[in-house]
Write an enzyme that holds these catalytic residues in place. Structure first.
Site, short mmCIF file in Angstrom:
data_model
loop_
_atom_site.label_atom_id
_atom_site.label_comp_id
_atom_site.label_asym_id
_atom_site.label_seq_id
_atom_site.Cartn_x
_atom_site.Cartn_y
_atom_site.Cartn_z
N CYS A 90 52.62 41.45 21.20
CA CYS A 90 52.45 40.45 22.25
C CYS A 90 53.33 39.22 21.95
O CYS A 90 54.54 39.31 22.02
CB CYS A 90 50.97 40.09 22.40
SG CYS A 90 50.59 39.27 23.97
N HIS A 147 48.94 45.62 23.29
CA HIS A 147 48.15 45.62 22.04
C HIS A 147 47.62 47.03 21.78
O HIS A 147 46.49 47.36 22.21
CB HIS A 147 46.97 44.66 22.15
CG HIS A 147 47.32 43.23 22.01
ND1 HIS A 147 47.09 42.50 20.87
CD2 HIS A 147 47.90 42.37 22.89
CE1 HIS A 147 47.48 41.25 21.05
NE2 HIS A 147 47.99 41.15 22.27
N GLU A 150 46.33 48.21 19.16
CA GLU A 150 45.13 48.18 18.31
C GLU A 150 43.86 47.93 19.14
O GLU A 150 42.74 48.21 18.68
CB GLU A 150 45.29 47.11 17.22
CG GLU A 150 44.99 45.68 17.62
CD GLU A 150 46.07 45.05 18.50
OE1 GLU A 150 45.83 43.94 19.02
OE2 GLU A 150 47.15 45.67 18.66
#
Length: 427
Positions: free
Chosen positions: A131, A252, A254
């Site tokens: 990001c 993202h 994750e």
């Protein structure tokens, strides 16, 4: 292995915290998902606090084996825009209202992260930008950013091409499609999840800015339907097994998890972290191999003879100036050998070389003193008297000279003798 030894063995990944205000006090934080993945793949996350002045203390965080930058406010536009934005004052004010938590620029964090990004680029340290971290990487390499996607892209596109990149009402659940570029790392990670030969996956989205001009060194890995770059990497700096990894992802991975579950949307979501840590581990091993003390050189008979002559020259000078003893040199050049060795050295800095040349000349002068003095008790007294007339600075230099020898003589001598051995092998 003892637990306390792990921090010494495992590679270190620096992560810069994000600052927020809670109960009228500053609080620094890093998303736990990042930390979990870094640890699970075998590295140690080292959090760099966003504190004023930390950008001047980054050397204290060495050794650095990897850098992960992952969240934060908008980057100061003055760091990448050469010309004024086309946005009106009213539009800029509306952006600040819509994205209040992101538009509060943090110049200290900008400085810390840009310095870390440039350090990674200079030293080929593995870097993963998520990001904001991807935007920092692009800016560090000369790229620019869109200050607001809605105002600069979406309003100029047909309705069916517009993409919502920030949905505050469905923050973690919001997804949009991206098209993956073939034969890129992202393609290989998500290959098993691509359906019907379509190069599309759905990713989360938490940003109102993005890449405008991609820095020249980078290659795109994915695009949103509105044309926004969603991932990029440096193909010349990507080989995790060899410690090479320079990459930015706008989404993202994750946090791409199914609702109320820790199950990932795709098996490939964790691969960015897995390959990043693989590169970090390899980089640490490479760094350790370059700093390992080398074994002493095995010299042939001729080289060993030259080494002993040089050592004898230094030893004679030491006896003269430290112990005050006189001696009968076997050759008039006994002291000259050491002086010439020092004066001919060009491997050191200019300041060191000048210093050693001065010392070498002083040692050479000692030889001329001895040639004028007969070696008996009277001449010994005269020799001491001559030495007594030397300035404190000269004597201090000579004493410092022998202290320095213990630190630099071995290194310089090995280098020069290695060069001679190389020449012998060539002939």
């Amino acid at each position: 292995m003892a637990v306390e030894e792990l921090s010494v063995v495992l590679p270190r990944v620096l992560i810069v915290s994000r600052r927020t205000v809670r109960k009228n006090k500053f609080v620094d934080f890093v998303g736990e998902y990042h930390l979990d993945l870094i640890v699970s793949y075998g590295a140690v996350p080292v959090i760099v606090p966003r504190v004023s002045g930390v950008h001047m203390l980054l050397d204290s965080f060495e050794p650095i084996h990897g850098v992960l930058l992952c969240e934060g406010e908008d980057i100061d536009p003055s760091l990448y825009n050469d010309e004024l934005s086309n946005l009106s004052v009213e539009e800029l004010e509306e952006i600040r209202r819509l994205h209040a938590s992101d538009t509060a620029i943090d110049k200290e964090k900008d400085t810390i992260e840009l310095r870390l990004a440039k350090l990674c680029l200079e030293r080929n340290i593995p870097y993963l930008g998520i990001c904001r971290g991807s935007q920092v990487l692009n800016v560090a390499c000369g790229g620019t950013l869109i200050q607001d996607i809605g105002k600069e892209i979406s309003k100029n596109l047909p309705e069916n091409q517009r993409v919502v990149h920030m949905d505050y009402d469905n923050y973690d659940g919001h997804r949009h499609v991206i098209e993956v570029v073939e034969e890129t790392p992202l393609h290989h990670w998500f290959k098993d999840s691509l359906e019907d030969e379509k190069m599309e996956i759905s990713v989360n989205s938490y940003h109102h800015q993005g890449v405008k001009k991609l820095a020249q060194r980078f290659v795109p890995m994915a695009f949103a339907p509105d044309g926004l770059v969603e991932g990029f990497y440096d193909p010349d700096a990507y080989n995790p097994a060899e410690g090479k990894f320079i990459m930015g992802l706008q989404f993202h991975p994750e946090r791409m998890r199914q609702e109320d579950s820790d199950e990932f949307d795709y098996p490939g979501c964790t691969f960015a972290y897995q390959e990043f840590v693989k590169a970090v581990v390899a980089y640490q091993k490479k760094l350790l191999s370059t700093t390992t003390i080398q074994k002493p050189l095995m010299l042939n008979q001729e080289m060993e003879k030259k080494r002993k002559i040089i050592v004898r020259s230094f030893s004679l000078a030491r006896d003269l100036y430290e112990k005050g003893r006189t001696f009968q040199p076997s050759k008039t050049s006994d002291l000259d050998v050491g002086a010439e060795f020092l004066e001919s050295n060009t491997a050191l800095s200019l300041q060191q070389e000048t210093r050693l040349m001065q010392m070498g000349a002083t040692v050479r002068n000692a030889s001329s003193y001895l040639q004028r003095l007969k070696m008996n008790e009277e001449k010994e007294r005269l020799a001491r008297k001559v030495m007594g007339k030397m300035s404190v600075e000269q004597l201090s230099d000579l004493k410092s000279f022998y202290n320095m020898m213990g630190q630099i003589c071995s290194e310089v001598m090995e280098r020069k003798l290695q060069d001679l051995m190389t020449l012998d092998e060539e002939f």
